[in-house]
Design an enzyme around this catalytic site. Structure first.
Site, PDB file in Angstrom:
ATOM      1  N   HIS A 157      36.920-105.663 109.554  1.00  0.00           N
ATOM      2  CA  HIS A 157      38.096-104.898 109.979  1.00  0.00           C
ATOM      3  C   HIS A 157      37.695-103.519 110.487  1.00  0.00           C
ATOM      4  O   HIS A 157      37.910-102.497 109.825  1.00  0.00           O
ATOM      5  CB  HIS A 157      39.097-104.793 108.824  1.00  0.00           C
ATOM      6  CG  HIS A 157      39.824-106.069 108.567  1.00  0.00           C
ATOM      7  ND1 HIS A 157      40.421-106.381 107.367  1.00  0.00           N
ATOM      8  CD2 HIS A 157      40.040-107.154 109.377  1.00  0.00           C
ATOM      9  CE1 HIS A 157      40.979-107.574 107.446  1.00  0.00           C
ATOM     10  NE2 HIS A 157      40.759-108.065 108.654  1.00  0.00           N
TER      11      HIS A 157
ATOM     12  N   CYS B 117      31.340-113.150 103.349  1.00  0.00           N
ATOM     13  CA  CYS B 117      30.567-112.323 102.431  1.00  0.00           C
ATOM     14  C   CYS B 117      30.249-113.124 101.171  1.00  0.00           C
ATOM     15  O   CYS B 117      31.133-113.794 100.615  1.00  0.00           O
ATOM     16  CB  CYS B 117      31.356-111.066 102.061  1.00  0.00           C
ATOM     17  SG  CYS B 117      30.569-110.071 100.773  1.00  0.00           S
TER      18      CYS B 117
ATOM     19  N   GLU C 147      41.415-112.452 103.380  1.00  0.00           N
ATOM     20  CA  GLU C 147      40.644-112.894 102.214  1.00  0.00           C
ATOM     21  C   GLU C 147      41.518-113.661 101.225  1.00  0.00           C
ATOM     22  O   GLU C 147      41.114-114.712 100.708  1.00  0.00           O
ATOM     23  CB  GLU C 147      40.008-111.688 101.521  1.00  0.00           C
ATOM     24  CG  GLU C 147      39.156-112.081 100.323  1.00  0.00           C
ATOM     25  CD  GLU C 147      38.616-110.887  99.558  1.00  0.00           C
ATOM     26  OE1 GLU C 147      38.464-111.001  98.327  1.00  0.00           O
ATOM     27  OE2 GLU C 147      38.366-109.836 100.182  1.00  0.00           O
TER      28      GLU C 147
ATOM     29  N   CYS D 206      34.376-105.830  94.761  1.00  0.00           N
ATOM     30  CA  CYS D 206      32.957-105.824  95.119  1.00  0.00           C
ATOM     31  C   CYS D 206      32.309-104.484  94.800  1.00  0.00           C
ATOM     32  O   CYS D 206      32.971-103.444  94.717  1.00  0.00           O
ATOM     33  CB  CYS D 206      32.777-106.188  96.593  1.00  0.00           C
ATOM     34  SG  CYS D 206      32.836-104.815  97.740  1.00  0.00           S
TER      35      CYS D 206
ATOM     36  N   SER E  60      41.964-101.996 107.665  1.00  0.00           N
ATOM     37  CA  SER E  60      40.879-102.134 106.694  1.00  0.00           C
ATOM     38  C   SER E  60      41.402-101.832 105.299  1.00  0.00           C
ATOM     39  O   SER E  60      41.717-100.689 104.969  1.00  0.00           O
ATOM     40  CB  SER E  60      39.727-101.177 107.029  1.00  0.00           C
ATOM     41  OG  SER E  60      38.806-101.100 105.956  1.00  0.00           O
ATOM     42  N   SER E  61      41.495-102.869 104.461  1.00  0.00           N
ATOM     43  CA  SER E  61      42.034-102.697 103.116  1.00  0.00           C
ATOM     44  C   SER E  61      41.218-101.700 102.308  1.00  0.00           C
ATOM     45  O   SER E  61      41.775-100.820 101.648  1.00  0.00           O
ATOM     46  CB  SER E  61      42.062-104.051 102.390  1.00  0.00           C
ATOM     47  OG  SER E  61      42.465-103.898 101.043  1.00  0.00           O
ATOM     48  N   ASN E  62      39.888-101.827 102.366  1.00  0.00           N
ATOM     49  CA  ASN E  62      39.070-100.936 101.523  1.00  0.00           C
ATOM     50  C   ASN E  62      39.169 -99.487 101.993  1.00  0.00           C
ATOM     51  O   ASN E  62      39.102 -98.562 101.188  1.00  0.00           O
ATOM     52  CB  ASN E  62      37.616-101.421 101.461  1.00  0.00           C
ATOM     53  CG  ASN E  62      36.897-101.299 102.773  1.00  0.00           C
ATOM     54  OD1 ASN E  62      36.423-100.228 103.138  1.00  0.00           O
ATOM     55  ND2 ASN E  62      36.800-102.408 103.510  1.00  0.00           N
TER      56      ASN E  62
ATOM     57  N   SER F  96      33.564-101.155 106.037  1.00  0.00           N
ATOM     58  CA  SER F  96      33.362-101.871 107.304  1.00  0.00           C
ATOM     59  C   SER F  96      33.025-100.925 108.454  1.00  0.00           C
ATOM     60  O   SER F  96      33.063-101.322 109.618  1.00  0.00           O
ATOM     61  CB  SER F  96      34.624-102.674 107.646  1.00  0.00           C
ATOM     62  OG  SER F  96      35.777-101.856 107.581  1.00  0.00           O
TER      63      SER F  96
END
Length: 671
Positions: free
Chosen positions: A48, A103, A133, A201, A229-231, A273
């Site tokens: 992402h 991943c 995901e 993660c 981008s979730s993270n 990412s």
């Protein structure tokens, strides 16, 4: 934060930006283009990040929303976020040449979903239903999976009474938010089972911890990352939760000078990412605006790497391909044996619960305590090292016996934890109330006779004793060298615990004795003896020496990491209170090293004998002493020693490499 007259500066978080899974995904597309030529189709965005997608499009990649859009017979790369079984089936039907860039950490969640689907009535996925995901993981068992996005949904979730429930999480979530959701689910469904290791993660956790480290000293935190981008979005949330304004910076060129009004310190990080080139561009833009002083704040060193997908094996030599196949087979064999270990424990405890419940429900309470602790997760390190020792030594023995031995090790660990929690006065374990606390509370709420604390501790002590009894029952078939290893392991662990108690009572830091305790309670108990037990069951005692040298070094590194996590870790991540060793006067190796290094630490340790001493002052002195950096360096040296111990051992390369990886795992973990 700086004063209004201080020069502008940037606190640059480390680690930041692209993680091992992202590097692997990007390289996968690039290598696929090298092998197959353009175009190569990629299902969804490979990661992402719009910058990455544009770069790969320029090289010949074509991004599509569905495998149905890929011409029949063409090359299709699955993104790092994973796909459902139905997508794989569609790809096979279209005769696509699939390259799977999922991943490995997402793949692990898929494997756990499949495992839980076999044994549970309901699987709860914690995450965002519209994230790729979650879509992929949901597809592993859609008929028995529900998605929960937040605490409110967790509170409203209704399941059938007595349902067997498990949960898994999206890998890119906020650690803190996820812990709250898990706490609610655990309260509502007491028998719920989680993953053996947390699903969030390492990269997401590390980047969130790095933001926490800089947010309190920043006037504004900028997170470089894409809006989808979730993270990256979680990093913005983490900074804001720390009380600091934060913005998502989707393009460094869009950094508005107006954002920096009255700002003296900018915290800068990037989502997992994001390529480092975008961070460099953000630093360049900040420098143009007067923020030229850049200070890197490193909270942990990352050394994780992932191999490219097996579908790119065309670039491997036959020898490399054979080695990859052997490693994959070894990992699968190890995983199957560990699954059997979990099943062996479950069968034993279910049988015991049924038996004692038929006598009287109260008689089964200690069994339930053991079962709840085992089901709550944990790292399963001792079974892992036992099975690894068995397989590395040639697996020339009865698999049923090694499964029993590994299960015995996990039940022995349950015994140790139940007693240890009472000794340490620990309120939580694995994110839930400890057994003695839970039963103390039950006694108080029920209005029963006697002292609630004594009742709670009595239940936990008896449950621990029962776990030891079950461990010895499973280990009862061991003979010869294996039986000797077992008895030495049990005795050393208990003696090490006694010395730990004595050192805490006397409050005298003793580096030599503290190290001996660390070696007994971690080096030998966690790594060396389980490896030796596996080797004994495989009939290969020649590995004892190498396993001892490896296990003692890796185990001391494990214990030092445990000391650091207790002193400086995040309770939401570790699942147990931070600073408990200090509160309970534990004379750990970290404390001993700190006292030897810094007179102020030594003075505060001496004062810990007094009733009015201040653990917070000792914590601050430890932090100021620089012993944390010394311990990190010592951990690095111990990992090197562990690797060196394997160099001359009669081990296949794949098992030597696997053991080297396990040494890294125990030494550099975050929980």
């Amino acid at each position: 934060m700086q004063s209004a007259t201080a020069p502008p500066r940037v606190l640059l978080a480390a680690p930041r930006g692209a993680c091992a899974g992202v590097h692997r995904a990007i390289e996968t597309v690039e290598r696929a283009l090298e092998i197959h030529g353009a175009p190569v189709y990629v299902r969804k965005q490979i990661v992402h990040n719009e910058h990455v997608v544009r770069e790969l499009e320029g090289k010949g990649a074509r991004f599509v929303d569905s495998e149905e859009e890929v011409p029949a017979g063409a090359v299709c790369v699955f993104s790092a976020h994973g796909v459902s079984p139905s997508v794989r089936e569609n790809a096979r039907g279209r005769e696509l040449t699939v390259v799977d860039a999922t991943c490995p950490l997402v793949t692990k969640v898929h494997q756990e979903a499949v495992r839980f689907a076999r044994t549970k009535d309901t699987l709860i996925l914690i995450g965002h239903a519209d994230h790729e995901e979650i879509e992929g993981t949901y597809g592993e068992a859609p008929e028995r999976t529900v998605v929960v996005a937040d605490v409110a949904e967790a509170r409203k979730l209704e399941l059938a009474p007595g349902a067997r429930v498990a949960y898994l999480t999206q890998t890119t979530l906020s650690v803190d938010d996820t812990a709250e959701i898990v706490a609610v689910l655990t309260e509502r469904f007491p028998g719920i089972t989680g993953p053996g290791a947390a699903d969030i993660c390492y990269a997401s956790q590390n980047r969130q911890n790095a933001v926490k480290a800089i947010a309190g000293r920043s006037d504004l935190v900028l997170v470089v990352g894409s809006a989808n981008s979730s993270n990256s979005l979680r990093l913005v949330e983490v900074a804001r939760a720390a009380g600091t304004p934060a913005r998502l910076l989707t393009d460094p060129a869009l950094l508005d000078a107006g954002w920096l009004k009255d700002v003296r310190t900018v915290g800068l990080t990037a989502g997992a990412s994001v390529p480092e080139v975008l961070v460099d561009q953000a630093l360049g833009r900040l420098a143009e605006l007067g923020f030229e002083d850049v200070r890197t704040e490193e909270t942990v060193v990352e050394n994780v790497t992932f191999k490219l997908p097996v579908e790119l094996g065309e670039l491997e030599s036959p020898v490399e391909r054979a080695a990859s196949d052997a490693a994959r087979h070894a990992e699968e064999t190890c995983a199957k044996l560990l699954d059997r270990v979990d099943q062996r424990i479950a069968v034993l405890l279910n049988s015991e619960a049924e038996h004692w419940s038929s006598v009287d429900p109260r008689a089964a309470v200690p069994v339930a305590v053991v079962a709840e602790l085992v089901a709550a997760g944990g790292k399963r390190l001792r079974p892992l090292f036992c099975v690894t020792g068995f397989l590395a030594a040639g697996a020339d023995g009865d698999e049923d016996t090694v499964v029993d031995a590994a299960a015995a090790l996990e039940l022995l660990h349950a015994f140790a934890l139940l007693h240890d929690d009472i000794i340490d006065n620990s309120p939580t374990r694995r994110g839930s109330p400890t057994a003695h606390v839970a039963h103390t509370d039950l006694h108080a709420r029920s209005g029963w006779a006697g002292e609630s604390r004594r009742y709670g501790e009595g239940v936990a002590l008896l449950a621990g004793d029962l776990a030891l009894s079950y461990a010895n029952r499973l280990a009862g078939t061991l003979t010869g060298p294996a039986a000797q290893v077992w008895h030495e392991l049990v005795t050393e662990m208990i003696v090490g615990q006694q010395l730990d108690v004595a050192l805490a009572a006397e409050a005298v830091p003793d580096e030599t004795l503290a190290r001996w305790v660390a070696v007994c309670k971690s080096g030998r108990y966690t790594i060396h003896r389980p490896l030796a037990l596996g080797a004994a069951l495989a009939g290969h005692p020649a590995l004892y020496g190498a396993f001892e040298a490896y296990g003692v070094a890796a185990g001391e590194a494990f214990q030092l990491r445990d000391d650091l996590l207790d002193a400086f870790g995040d309770a939401e991540v570790t699942g147990k209170p931070a600073g408990l060793d200090l509160d309970e006067h534990k004379m750990t190796l970290l404390i001993a090293l700190g006292a030897a290094k810094d007179p102020e630490v030594a003075r505060l340790v001496e004062e810990s004998r007094h009733a009015d001493w201040n653990p917070a002052a000792l914590h601050a002195a430890l932090l100021a002493s620089g012993v944390r950096a010394d311990v990190e360096a010592r951990i690095d040296a111990l990992v090197t020693d562990a690797r060196t111990a394997l160099a001359g051992a009669a081990l296949p390369d794949l098992w030597r490499l696997r053991l080297e990886g396990l040494a890294d795992m125990v030494a550099y973990r975050d929980r």
